[in-house]
Design a protein around this motif. Structure first.
Motif, PDB file in Angstrom:
ATOM      1  N   MET A   1      -1.225  11.661   4.131  1.00 35.71           N
ATOM      2  CA  MET A   1      -1.191  10.251   3.804  1.00 35.71           C
ATOM      3  C   MET A   1      -1.416   9.471   5.098  1.00 35.71           C
ATOM      4  O   MET A   1      -0.756   9.700   6.101  1.00 35.71           O
ATOM      5  CB  MET A   1       0.172   9.909   3.190  1.00 35.71           C
ATOM      6  N   SER A   2      -2.307   8.548   5.040  1.00 35.81           N
ATOM      7  CA  SER A   2      -2.651   7.797   6.241  1.00 35.81           C
ATOM      8  C   SER A   2      -1.543   6.792   6.588  1.00 35.81           C
ATOM      9  O   SER A   2      -0.755   6.388   5.738  1.00 35.81           O
ATOM     10  CB  SER A   2      -3.977   7.061   6.057  1.00 35.81           C
ATOM     11  N   VAL A   3      -1.549   6.402   7.828  1.00 30.25           N
ATOM     12  CA  VAL A   3      -0.564   5.444   8.311  1.00 30.25           C
ATOM     13  C   VAL A   3      -0.744   4.105   7.598  1.00 30.25           C
ATOM     14  O   VAL A   3       0.243   3.448   7.219  1.00 30.25           O
ATOM     15  CB  VAL A   3      -0.694   5.273   9.847  1.00 30.25           C
ATOM     16  N   GLU A   9       2.506   0.862   1.441  1.00 34.01           N
ATOM     17  CA  GLU A   9       3.554   1.245   0.496  1.00 34.01           C
ATOM     18  C   GLU A   9       4.900   0.660   0.926  1.00 34.01           C
ATOM     19  O   GLU A   9       5.658   0.145   0.099  1.00 34.01           O
ATOM     20  CB  GLU A   9       3.655   2.768   0.408  1.00 34.01           C
ATOM     21  N   LEU A  10       5.216   0.716   2.201  1.00 37.39           N
ATOM     22  CA  LEU A  10       6.471   0.153   2.712  1.00 37.39           C
ATOM     23  C   LEU A  10       6.507  -1.363   2.543  1.00 37.39           C
ATOM     24  O   LEU A  10       7.540  -1.929   2.175  1.00 37.39           O
ATOM     25  CB  LEU A  10       6.665   0.528   4.180  1.00 37.39           C
ATOM     26  N   GLU A  11       5.397  -2.019   2.797  1.00 37.11           N
ATOM     27  CA  GLU A  11       5.334  -3.464   2.616  1.00 37.11           C
ATOM     28  C   GLU A  11       5.549  -3.841   1.153  1.00 37.11           C
ATOM     29  O   GLU A  11       6.224  -4.838   0.844  1.00 37.11           O
ATOM     30  CB  GLU A  11       4.006  -4.009   3.121  1.00 37.11           C
TER      31      GLU A  11
END
Length: 69
Positions: A1-3, A9-11
């Protein structure tokens, strides 16, 4: 999974959490207003009960128990 994908996703998660916190905060504020309103109503009813007891001449709640006790 790319950064970048992880960051997105976190945002997204933070945005949903912010929305949930705001919703809960609004609900708590509404409940606090309801509690304050109910406390005022309860105090008014207590004063009214005391006034009525004074008109009758004896305090309510100090009545002797009924004979069957």
């Amino acid at each position: 999974m790319s950064v970048e994908l992880r960051l997105m996703e976190l945002e997204t998660r933070v945005a949903f959490q912010d929305d949930a916190l705001m919703t809960m905060s609004d609900e708590i504020a509404r409940q606090q207003r309801d509690i304050e309103r109910l406390q005022l109503q309860l105090a008014a009813l207590a004063r009214r009960q005391e006034d009525l007891a004074g008109q009758v001449g004896e305090p309510l709640g100090d009545e002797p128990p009924p004979p069957h006790y």
